[in-house]
Design a protein around this motif. Structure first.
Motif, PDB file in Angstrom:
ATOM      1  N   GLY A 187      45.469 -11.072 -91.087  1.00  0.00           N
ATOM      2  CA  GLY A 187      44.173 -10.653 -91.560  1.00  0.00           C
ATOM      3  C   GLY A 187      43.221 -11.780 -92.138  1.00  0.00           C
ATOM      4  N   VAL A 188      43.946 -12.637 -92.902  1.00  0.00           N
ATOM      5  CA  VAL A 188      43.241 -13.911 -93.377  1.00  0.00           C
ATOM      6  C   VAL A 188      42.666 -14.653 -92.174  1.00  0.00           C
ATOM      7  CG1 VAL A 188      43.516 -15.985 -94.332  1.00  0.00           C
ATOM      8  CG2 VAL A 188      44.429 -13.942 -95.466  1.00  0.00           C
ATOM      9  N   PHE A 189      43.414 -14.763 -91.299  1.00  0.00           N
ATOM     10  CA  PHE A 189      42.897 -15.417 -89.952  1.00  0.00           C
ATOM     11  C   PHE A 189      41.651 -14.913 -89.497  1.00  0.00           C
ATOM     12  CE2 PHE A 189      46.973 -17.878 -89.546  1.00  0.00           C
ATOM     13  CZ  PHE A 189      46.605 -19.284 -89.761  1.00  0.00           C
ATOM     14  N   LYS A 190      41.706 -13.717 -89.245  1.00  0.00           N
ATOM     15  CA  LYS A 190      40.661 -12.782 -88.777  1.00  0.00           C
ATOM     16  C   LYS A 190      39.458 -12.995 -89.552  1.00  0.00           C
ATOM     17  CE  LYS A 190      42.603  -9.034 -86.136  1.00  0.00           C
ATOM     18  NZ  LYS A 190      43.021  -7.614 -86.091  1.00  0.00           N
ATOM     19  N   LYS A 191      39.738 -12.873 -90.751  1.00  0.00           N
ATOM     20  CA  LYS A 191      38.400 -13.213 -91.716  1.00  0.00           C
ATOM     21  C   LYS A 191      37.942 -14.369 -92.031  1.00  0.00           C
ATOM     22  CE  LYS A 191      39.593  -8.850 -94.293  1.00  0.00           C
ATOM     23  NZ  LYS A 191      40.067  -8.070 -95.467  1.00  0.00           N
ATOM     24  N   LEU A 192      38.562 -15.477 -91.469  1.00  0.00           N
ATOM     25  CA  LEU A 192      38.332 -16.946 -91.931  1.00  0.00           C
ATOM     26  C   LEU A 192      36.768 -17.343 -91.749  1.00  0.00           C
ATOM     27  CD1 LEU A 192      41.155 -19.149 -90.469  1.00  0.00           C
ATOM     28  CD2 LEU A 192      40.188 -18.976 -92.960  1.00  0.00           C
ATOM     29  N   PRO A 193      36.055 -16.904 -90.469  1.00  0.00           N
ATOM     30  CA  PRO A 193      34.535 -17.206 -90.294  1.00  0.00           C
ATOM     31  C   PRO A 193      33.821 -16.564 -91.524  1.00  0.00           C
ATOM     32  CG  PRO A 193      35.623 -16.635 -88.343  1.00  0.00           C
ATOM     33  CD  PRO A 193      36.513 -16.092 -89.216  1.00  0.00           C
ATOM     34  N   SER A 194      34.058 -15.265 -92.012  1.00  0.00           N
ATOM     35  CA  SER A 194      33.131 -14.761 -92.883  1.00  0.00           C
ATOM     36  C   SER A 194      33.682 -15.091 -94.166  1.00  0.00           C
ATOM     37  CB  SER A 194      33.226 -13.039 -92.828  1.00  0.00           C
ATOM     38  OG  SER A 194      34.870 -12.737 -93.214  1.00  0.00           O
ATOM     39  N   ILE A 195      34.970 -15.472 -94.553  1.00  0.00           N
ATOM     40  CA  ILE A 195      35.322 -16.197 -95.583  1.00  0.00           C
ATOM     41  C   ILE A 195      34.731 -17.475 -95.869  1.00  0.00           C
ATOM     42  CG2 ILE A 195      37.405 -17.372 -96.925  1.00  0.00           C
ATOM     43  CD1 ILE A 195      38.889 -14.823 -95.935  1.00  0.00           C
ATOM     44  N   PHE A 196      34.703 -18.408 -94.754  1.00  0.00           N
ATOM     45  CA  PHE A 196      33.910 -19.626 -94.980  1.00  0.00           C
ATOM     46  C   PHE A 196      32.546 -19.498 -95.149  1.00  0.00           C
ATOM     47  CE2 PHE A 196      31.344 -22.914 -92.671  1.00  0.00           C
ATOM     48  CZ  PHE A 196      32.133 -24.076 -93.139  1.00  0.00           C
ATOM     49  N   LYS A 348      32.821  -9.352-102.879  1.00  0.00           N
ATOM     50  CA  LYS A 348      32.435 -10.447-102.183  1.00  0.00           C
ATOM     51  C   LYS A 348      32.837 -11.543-102.777  1.00  0.00           C
ATOM     52  CE  LYS A 348      28.242 -11.323-101.790  1.00  0.00           C
ATOM     53  NZ  LYS A 348      26.616 -11.115-101.544  1.00  0.00           N
ATOM     54  N   LYS A 349      32.640 -11.864-104.062  1.00  0.00           N
ATOM     55  CA  LYS A 349      32.831 -12.956-104.513  1.00  0.00           C
ATOM     56  C   LYS A 349      34.319 -13.604-104.757  1.00  0.00           C
ATOM     57  CE  LYS A 349      28.368 -12.745-106.900  1.00  0.00           C
ATOM     58  NZ  LYS A 349      27.751 -13.929-106.243  1.00  0.00           N
ATOM     59  N   LYS A 350      35.054 -12.314-104.986  1.00  0.00           N
ATOM     60  CA  LYS A 350      36.586 -12.533-105.200  1.00  0.00           C
ATOM     61  C   LYS A 350      37.318 -13.050-103.841  1.00  0.00           C
ATOM     62  CE  LYS A 350      37.320  -8.801-107.747  1.00  0.00           C
ATOM     63  NZ  LYS A 350      37.866  -7.841-108.590  1.00  0.00           N
ATOM     64  N   ASN A 351      36.580 -12.683-102.584  1.00  0.00           N
ATOM     65  CA  ASN A 351      37.296 -12.673-101.370  1.00  0.00           C
ATOM     66  C   ASN A 351      36.976 -14.134-100.803  1.00  0.00           C
ATOM     67  OD1 ASN A 351      38.598 -10.480-101.340  1.00  0.00           O
ATOM     68  ND2 ASN A 351      36.909  -9.330-100.170  1.00  0.00           N
ATOM     69  N   SER A 352      35.961 -14.910-101.342  1.00  0.00           N
ATOM     70  CA  SER A 352      35.316 -16.311-101.127  1.00  0.00           C
ATOM     71  C   SER A 352      36.377 -17.199-101.994  1.00  0.00           C
ATOM     72  CB  SER A 352      33.975 -16.392-101.551  1.00  0.00           C
ATOM     73  OG  SER A 352      33.924 -16.913-102.750  1.00  0.00           O
TER      74      SER A 352
END
Length: 467
Positions: A187-196, A348-352
């Protein structure tokens, strides 16, 4: 501060502890315990000697500088009589006189008094006068450098017993208990662009807020020059935890989301009462986040174990910059939007990764320019915002100490440069929101009324939602 070259020096003061005892910041925690019975203080000294001091060596240590100028904790002999304060108030007008006003004034006074650095950084104030809330009041004043709310709550529970059954341990409300994070690599790899992109955005905003962009001057932010500690007055409001849970269930959010929404809406209602235009101003709350990966309070022995980094003693928290939503006509008609916006913003902030990046920035600043520079950065972060909100989870069961059942419990953070500081405490099925407001600037009775109106309006709006 005393310099010392001997060998009996203990551990170094943590970076956060250095920031909180700098020339820029000196922050204290007041823990207020309201007793159900009149206070008999005859056992105070042995209780502190046998229960409190052994919890952690910092309670028996002073902060000194070693030969290299680094701050460290040095163990000393504690003279308990220097730490126990029993005030005398003027005689009441009748035998059933209540001393609420005297207690409020006393708390305001001790909140801004500096603790001397030639003895351990804590005091116990024993107020033997009845108020509307209690037969007596115990106030622990501790320097924030000793530990954060999580550490100090764990220490307090180690000194307490359950009032109903002393052989049983305390339990925490399951709906409030912190959850350990679960790693999901896929899941983390899928979300990497948005997390970045979220991380870049959030870290950049946090950096600007700490250095260049101040919140607007409003009825909760005076922008007064703060060459010395602000005078504050303290009040609180109590809500039913079950009522907060009802709203939570209707909206599918967390308890903290509901409480943030209630506070944000209450703040905007207060602003509107003072100045109609101020409900549209830019205002930001700093929400304190416990960075430990834990599911509940650990024993003190586990917390001071240096190999147990997941729940270790000390200051392990970070700030989230959360904008306080503006009050529009549509949001006034549907105040649940404040909860939804708080939920979206904090998620949103906790996921960054902005929070750990900010911690790395502070650490780099400390190494390059020294702890005083990092402390100034932290002070600017606080000062440029409108309020801070911190949260501690208390037990479901009633606490007791030396056969004194504790009827109520709340805490306050003092020494911060904002005009408004807010804390949240759960205890015995109640939520206690305390607030320290700048004296002669914020009307604490009106502010309390606005918080109560906020919850009432949110409760009524939630009733209209079908389950």
């Amino acid at each position: 501060m005393e310099r010392f070259d001997g060998e009996e020096i203990e551990e170094p003061v943590s970076p956060t502890g250095q920031y909180l005892t700098s020339s820029s910041l000196s922050v204290y925690i007041l823990g207020v315990l309201e007793t159900e019975v009149p206070i008999d203080d005859s056992q105070t000294v042995p209780l502190l000697q046998n229960l409190f001091l052994p919890i952690n060596s910092r309670f028996s240590s002073i902060m000194i500088r070693d030969k290299n100028g680094e701050k460290r904790w040095k163990k000393v002999e504690v003279k308990l009589e220097d730490h126990i304060k029993v005030p005398t108030f003027p005689n009441g007008k009748s035998s059933n006189f209540l001393y609420d006003e005297y207690l409020d004034e006393y708390l305001s006074t001790i909140a801004v008094e500096y603790l001397p650095h030639n003895r351990p950084l804590w005091e116990l104030h024993i107020i033997k006068y009845p108020t509307n809330n209690a037969k007596g009041t115990l106030v622990f004043k501790l320097h924030h450098a000793l530990g954060d709310g999580f550490s100090l709550m764990g220490a307090l529970l180690s000194c307490m017993q359950r009032a109903d059954n002393t052989s049983l341990p305390f339990t925490l409300p399951s709906s409030l208990r912190p959850k350990a994070s679960i790693s999901n690599t896929k899941g983390v790899f899928k979300k990497l662009p948005s997390i970045f992109f979220q991380t870049i955005s959030e870290f950049g905003w946090s950096f600007l807020k700490s250095n260049m962009i101040e919140d607007d001057q409003t009825p909760i932010r005076s922008c007064a020059e703060d060459f010395k500690t602000r005078q504050i007055t303290i009040s609180d409001v109590t809500f039913s935890l079950d009522l907060i849970k009802e709203v939570k269930s209707k909206l599918g959010v967390s308890i903290n989301d509901v409480l943030a929404g209630v506070i944000f809406f209450g703040i905007r209602l207060y602003m509107q009462e003072i100045n109609l235009k101020s409900s549209q101003t830019q205002s930001t709350a700093l929400v304190l986040l416990n960075t430990r990966n834990i599911e509940g309070y650990k024993s003190v022995k586990e917390m001071i174990n240096k190999t147990n980094s997941r729940s270790s003693w000390g200051n392990q928290y970070a700030f989230l910059h959360v904008p306080i939503p503006e009050l529009s006509d549509s949001k006034y008609a549907n105040p649940l939007e404040f909860i939804r916006e708080a939920h979206m913003d904090m998620t949103k902030k906790k996921n960054s990764l902005a929070t750990p990046l900010t911690g790395m920035l502070l650490d780099m600043l400390r190494k390059l320019r020294g702890p005083e520079a990092a402390a100034r950065y932290l002070r600017n972060t606080l000062r440029n915002s409108s309020t801070t909100i911190s949260n501690i989870i208390g037990p479901v069961e009633q606490m007791a100490v030396a056969n004194h059942p504790i009827k109520g419990f709340y805490f306050m953070v003092a020494g911060s440069p904002e005009s408004l500081t807010m804390t949240i405490m759960s205890y015995m099925g109640k939520i206690r929101i305390a607030f320290g407001v700048e004296k002669d600037f914020i009307d604490k009775q009106l502010f309390k009324s606005c918080l109560e109106n906020s919850l009432e309006m949110i409760k009524e709006a939630a009733k209209k939602i079908s389950t």
